[in-house]
Scaffold this active site. Structure first.
Site, PDB file in Angstrom:
ATOM      1  N   THR A 142      89.489  42.911  65.421  1.00  0.00           N
ATOM      2  CA  THR A 142      90.392  43.536  66.393  1.00  0.00           C
ATOM      3  C   THR A 142      90.125  45.035  66.514  1.00  0.00           C
ATOM      4  OG1 THR A 142      91.952  43.561  64.570  1.00  0.00           O
ATOM      5  CG2 THR A 142      92.312  41.907  66.269  1.00  0.00           C
ATOM      6  N   CYS A 188     102.076  42.458  64.980  1.00  0.00           N
ATOM      7  CA  CYS A 188     101.037  42.942  64.069  1.00  0.00           C
ATOM      8  C   CYS A 188     101.611  43.837  62.973  1.00  0.00           C
ATOM      9  CB  CYS A 188      99.976  43.710  64.852  1.00  0.00           C
ATOM     10  SG  CYS A 188      98.627  44.257  63.804  1.00  0.00           S
ATOM     11  N   PHE A 215      99.658  44.292  70.482  1.00  0.00           N
ATOM     12  CA  PHE A 215      99.905  43.975  69.073  1.00  0.00           C
ATOM     13  C   PHE A 215     100.892  42.831  68.908  1.00  0.00           C
ATOM     14  CE2 PHE A 215      98.404  48.405  68.931  1.00  0.00           C
ATOM     15  CZ  PHE A 215      97.394  48.292  67.979  1.00  0.00           C
TER      16      PHE A 215
HETATM   17  C1  HEM Z   1      99.244  39.924  63.947  1.00  0.00           C
HETATM   18  C2  HEM Z   1      96.679  42.449  67.217  1.00  0.00           C
HETATM   19  C3  HEM Z   1      94.821  45.197  63.631  1.00  0.00           C
HETATM   20  C4  HEM Z   1      97.030  42.385  60.371  1.00  0.00           C
HETATM   21  C5  HEM Z   1      98.724  40.391  65.141  1.00  0.00           C
HETATM   22  C6  HEM Z   1      99.075  39.884  66.454  1.00  0.00           C
HETATM   23  C7  HEM Z   1      98.347  40.588  67.363  1.00  0.00           C
HETATM   24  C8  HEM Z   1      97.553  41.549  66.633  1.00  0.00           C
HETATM   25  C9  HEM Z   1      98.352  40.384  68.882  1.00  0.00           C
HETATM   26  C10 HEM Z   1     100.065  38.749  66.763  1.00  0.00           C
HETATM   27  C11 HEM Z   1      99.343  37.422  66.716  1.00  0.00           C
HETATM   28  C12 HEM Z   1     100.193  36.252  67.182  1.00  0.00           C
HETATM   29  O1  HEM Z   1     101.252  36.419  67.785  1.00  0.00           O
HETATM   30  O2  HEM Z   1      99.761  35.116  66.929  1.00  0.00           O
HETATM   31  C13 HEM Z   1      95.972  43.424  66.518  1.00  0.00           C
HETATM   32  C14 HEM Z   1      95.112  44.411  67.145  1.00  0.00           C
HETATM   33  C15 HEM Z   1      94.607  45.194  66.138  1.00  0.00           C
HETATM   34  C16 HEM Z   1      95.130  44.674  64.890  1.00  0.00           C
HETATM   35  C17 HEM Z   1      94.838  44.513  68.649  1.00  0.00           C
HETATM   36  C18 HEM Z   1      93.677  46.367  66.200  1.00  0.00           C
HETATM   37  C19 HEM Z   1      93.448  47.102  67.238  1.00  0.00           C
HETATM   38  C20 HEM Z   1      95.278  44.688  62.442  1.00  0.00           C
HETATM   39  C21 HEM Z   1      94.949  45.213  61.131  1.00  0.00           C
HETATM   40  C22 HEM Z   1      95.563  44.396  60.213  1.00  0.00           C
HETATM   41  C23 HEM Z   1      96.283  43.381  60.951  1.00  0.00           C
HETATM   42  C24 HEM Z   1      94.078  46.433  60.878  1.00  0.00           C
HETATM   43  C25 HEM Z   1      95.575  44.435  58.707  1.00  0.00           C
HETATM   44  C26 HEM Z   1      95.251  45.411  57.979  1.00  0.00           C
HETATM   45  C27 HEM Z   1      97.808  41.469  61.070  1.00  0.00           C
HETATM   46  C28 HEM Z   1      98.597  40.431  60.420  1.00  0.00           C
HETATM   47  C29 HEM Z   1      99.244  39.723  61.446  1.00  0.00           C
HETATM   48  C30 HEM Z   1      98.828  40.338  62.710  1.00  0.00           C
HETATM   49  C31 HEM Z   1      98.702  40.164  58.919  1.00  0.00           C
HETATM   50  C32 HEM Z   1     100.206  38.535  61.287  1.00  0.00           C
HETATM   51  C33 HEM Z   1     101.602  39.050  61.106  1.00  0.00           C
HETATM   52  C34 HEM Z   1     102.626  37.928  60.890  1.00  0.00           C
HETATM   53  O3  HEM Z   1     102.578  36.914  61.598  1.00  0.00           O
HETATM   54  O4  HEM Z   1     103.474  38.092  60.007  1.00  0.00           O
HETATM   55  N1  HEM Z   1      97.816  41.410  65.279  1.00  0.00           N
HETATM   56  N2  HEM Z   1      95.940  43.607  65.170  1.00  0.00           N
HETATM   57  N3  HEM Z   1      96.094  43.589  62.289  1.00  0.00           N
HETATM   58  N4  HEM Z   1      97.968  41.394  62.432  1.00  0.00           N
HETATM   59 FE1  HEM Z   1      97.049  42.580  63.788  1.00  0.00          FE
END
Ligand code: HEM
Length: 445
Positions: A254, A389, A382
């Site tokens: 991402t 996120c 996000f």
């Molecule tokens: C969840 C985008 C960076 C960890 C998500 C979701 C999105 C997203 C859209 C929701 C997914 C869903 O609804 O199924 C992004 C984008 C990023 C980014 C665009 C960077 C530009 C990161 C980073 C980490 C991370 C750097 C960890 C260090 C997570 C985790 C979830 C998540 C653990 C799941 C949260 C949960 O369901 O409790 N992210 N993310 N993400 N992201 Fe990110």
């Protein structure tokens, strides 16, 4: 308004709309269907019905944790083979989600991420040094036929290769009929061995840490030694490994995709690049990036926001309706348990919100309070709510730091000046065949 049937492209027996899928580049197929069918459409993939939502209004309606919850089906369900009940792929009711969420939320807040600035700079400076060494090696070889070899190009590291192959196959598996899947034992064996390789690496990291504790309180430390304030429970080794793998999946492609898209848009829009470099030069005054600089660069913020609007690297998310409901002010009936896709890639270009130039890269639309005044959920790269996120402050700091550091030192251009954006997709979307030149800036101190 009167009730309507959700439009669906014509189906074939057994496979439904599989023919409408774009295997290599799913978002391309879904974008074409949105152009054809409008705000909402339904497709049937091997009996699995998916309702795509393509406007800000519909995305906003389902951004409601009381009525809709994250759906873990399709390719995300395949990713579970690796990351199981880790945060990203956990089902709604799995106890380890709530425990890990409560344990890790404080470790991911802005203040905690601020403490990671030094580590982030460490890695960032390695990149800058590498690029500088490329310049040095080139001039040495070209001017004196001498190979300094200070710069080593490694092949893609094994872990990254396993991750890429694994995620790509997760998507393809989710579109393959089961009779076909059963015939593909070689492909399945490779997919399983990629998962095992990554699991072994994460397990080694966990065991090594347990045998050799460190002073620093990082995410692994939090997972090993903190207890959930609500239940008093900690996380099992298995849950920790799954969450380590989760961070590697969720935090790798991402952020890197965002930096690649941002690089593309900056080179394509030289005026924006100049404005951003001017801001970076003024705020940094020739010094390396410090934490407090990041909040002083509104144009950088606008460029990141606009990049994530046009090219959200996580291009869609899925929710399930908890009860029978209606969408679009009673127009479309949706049964309890339906799978709804928030089509972020398409709906963040909704002309009703962004105007006629919605397809264009224009960071100015994110400045001067305009971003804050947008209709609700117009911009949602996000995700949303409790399953949004957790890594957002992390990603924002990382990308701001790296991009400001690069632009301070280098001028960027395409290797092929006629390059136009092409896409590739596994679980996330990235530019395809984007090759750039980085030249040390003359005026860089
Ligand atoms: C969840 C985008 C960076 C960890 C998500 C979701 C999105 C997203 C859209 C929701 C997914 C869903 O609804 O199924 C992004 C984008 C990023 C980014 C665009 C960077 C530009 C990161 C980073 C980490 C991370 C750097 C960890 C260090 C997570 C985790 C979830 C998540 C653990 C799941 C949260 C949960 O369901 O409790 N992210 N993310 N993400 N992201 Fe990110």
């Amino acid at each position: 308004s009167a009730q309507s049937k959700i439009p669906q492209p014509p189906t074939l027996p057994f496979i439904g709309n599989v023919a409408h899928l774009d295997r290599e580049l799913p978002i391309q197929g879904f974008t074409l269907l949105a152009q054809q069918y409008g705000e909402i459409y339904l497709i049937d993939i091997l009996g699995r019905k998916l309702i795509f939502l393509n406007t800000q209004e519909l995305a906003n309606e389902v951004s409601n944790d009381a009525a809709f919850r994250k759906g873990v089906v399709g390719s995300l369900n395949e990713v579970r083979y690796l990351s199981g009940d880790g945060l990203f792929t956990a089902y709604e009711d799995e106890p380890n989600w709530a425990i890990a969420h409560r344990l890790l939320l404080p470790a991911f807040n802005t203040m905690a991420i601020r403490d990671m600035m030094e580590d982030m700079r460490d890695i960032c400076s390695q990149l800058l040094l590498k690029w500088e060494r490329v310049a040095l090696d080139t001039i040495a070889l070209c001017s004196m036929s001498y190979r300094l070899n200070s710069f080593y190009t490694e092949n893609q590291p094994a872990f990254a290769a396993a991750m890429t192959d694994f995620l790509k196959e997760c998507y393809i598996r989710s579109t393959r009929p089961s009779f076909m899947q059963a015939l593909m034992s070689g492909t399945t064996a490779k997919w399983e061995s990629d998962a095992k390789f990554m699991t072994d690496v994460a397990t080694r990291i966990l065991n090594d840490r347990r045998e050799n504790p460190i002073e620093k309180k990082d995410l692994l430390d939090t997972m090993l030694y903190s207890k959930d304030p609500k239940t008093g429970q900690g996380l099992s080794d298995d849950a920790i490994v799954k969450n380590l793998l989760t961070f590697l999946i969720a935090g790798h492609e991402t952020s890197s995709g965002l930096m690649s898209f941002m690089t593309y848009y900056l080179i394509k829009n030289p005026e924006t690049m100049r404005k951003l470099q001017a801001e970076v030069d003024e705020v940094l005054g020739g010094q390396p990036v410090q934490y407090q600089d990041l909040s002083k660069m509104p144009y950088l913020t606008a460029v990141i926001r606009e990049t994530l609007r046009l090219a959200p690297t996580a291009p869609m998310r899925m929710v399930k309706s908890l009860e029978d409901t209606y969408l679009a002010k009673g127009k479309y009936f949706v049964k309890a348990g339906s799978s709804l896709i928030v089509n972020t890639w398409v709906y963040q270009k909704d002309p009703k919100v962004w105007g006629e130039d919605a397809q264009e890269f224009r960071p100015e639309r994110m400045l001067d309070g305009k971003f804050e005044a947008l209709p609700p959920q117009s911009w949602q790269p996000f995700g949303f709510g409790m399953r949004g996120c957790i890594g957002r402050p992390f990603a924002w700091q990382e990308v701001s730091l790296v991009m400001a550091s690069i632009l301070r030192k280098f001028d960027l251009s395409f290797v092929d000046p006629t390059y136009n954006l092409e896409l590739k997709q596994a679980l996330t979307v990235k530019p395809k065949d984007l090759f750039i030149r980085a030249k040390l800036r003359h005026q860089a101190p």
